[in-house]
Design an enzyme around this catalytic site. Structure first.
Site, PDB file in Angstrom:
ATOM      1  N   HIS A  54       4.546  14.061   5.991  1.00 58.61           N
ATOM      2  CA  HIS A  54       4.415  15.499   5.727  1.00 58.61           C
ATOM      3  C   HIS A  54       5.066  16.240   6.884  1.00 58.61           C
ATOM      4  O   HIS A  54       4.794  15.926   8.048  1.00 58.61           O
ATOM      5  CB  HIS A  54       2.946  15.911   5.618  1.00 58.61           C
ATOM      6  CG  HIS A  54       2.179  15.107   4.633  1.00 58.61           C
ATOM      7  ND1 HIS A  54       2.249  15.316   3.275  1.00 58.61           N
ATOM      8  CD2 HIS A  54       1.333  14.074   4.811  1.00 58.61           C
ATOM      9  CE1 HIS A  54       1.469  14.449   2.658  1.00 58.61           C
ATOM     10  NE2 HIS A  54       0.905  13.682   3.570  1.00 58.61           N
ATOM     11  N   SER A 110       0.821  -1.210   0.000  1.00 60.79           N
ATOM     12  CA  SER A 110       0.000   0.000   0.000  1.00 60.79           C
ATOM     13  C   SER A 110       0.855   1.260   0.000  1.00 60.79           C
ATOM     14  O   SER A 110       1.397   1.602  -1.025  1.00 60.79           O
ATOM     15  CB  SER A 110      -1.049   0.040   1.100  1.00 60.79           C
ATOM     16  OG  SER A 110      -2.003   1.038   0.749  1.00 60.79           O
ATOM     17  N   CYS A 112      -2.134  -3.357   3.281  1.00 68.89           N
ATOM     18  CA  CYS A 112      -3.208  -4.323   3.113  1.00 68.89           C
ATOM     19  C   CYS A 112      -2.622  -5.692   3.482  1.00 68.89           C
ATOM     20  O   CYS A 112      -1.419  -5.902   3.409  1.00 68.89           O
ATOM     21  CB  CYS A 112      -3.771  -4.305   1.696  1.00 68.89           C
ATOM     22  SG  CYS A 112      -2.616  -4.835   0.439  1.00 68.89           S
TER      23      CYS A 112
END
Length: 129
Positions: free
Chosen positions: A73, A68, A88
């Site tokens: 940030h 995934s 996943c």
């Protein structure tokens, strides 16, 4: 789509400022964290935002995984970071690997406080009879 989604909001990070502002250096560390956890990167994008009156621009680092994604940030003017790791569990349970990625990045940023959340996504698929 069944899997584990981990997030963390990091506050008052005590790390070297370059981890908050140097997209390439942070990207290399993100990929290294993914490899160290035993996950498979399949793509990546590292972007530095322009400086503002508030200070140096932050960074967005994204590593696409076969399992995934990892997104980071940074807000250097606040010495803050948000982390997002989703795996996943289609081919196996990757939850412990996702936790290792998150823990490795927490150690890198050295926050004085971290708000962590874990969300189990999707439903386990019952075996066909």
């Amino acid at each position: 789509m069944q899997g584990l989604h981990l997030t963390a909001d990091l506050h008052d990070c005590q790390c070297d400022t370059r981890w908050l502002t140097d997209a390439q250096a942070l990207g290399v560390r993100c990929v290294a964290a993914v490899h160290a956890a035993g996950l498979q990167p399949v793509g990546q994008l590292f972007h530095r935002f322009p400086d503002t009156d508030a200070g140096p621009g932050g960074v967005t680092a994204t590593v696409l995984l076969a399992e995934s994604h990892l997104c980071v940030h940074t807000w250097p003017e606040r010495r803050a970071v948000t982390l997002d790791v989703y795996v996943c569990n289609f081919g196996g349970d990757h939850s412990a690997k996702a936790q290792r990625v998150l823990d490795g990045l927490l150690a890198l940023f050295e926050p004085t406080a971290a708000d962590r959340q874990a969300l189990q996504r999707g439903r386990a698929i019952a075996a066909a009879s």
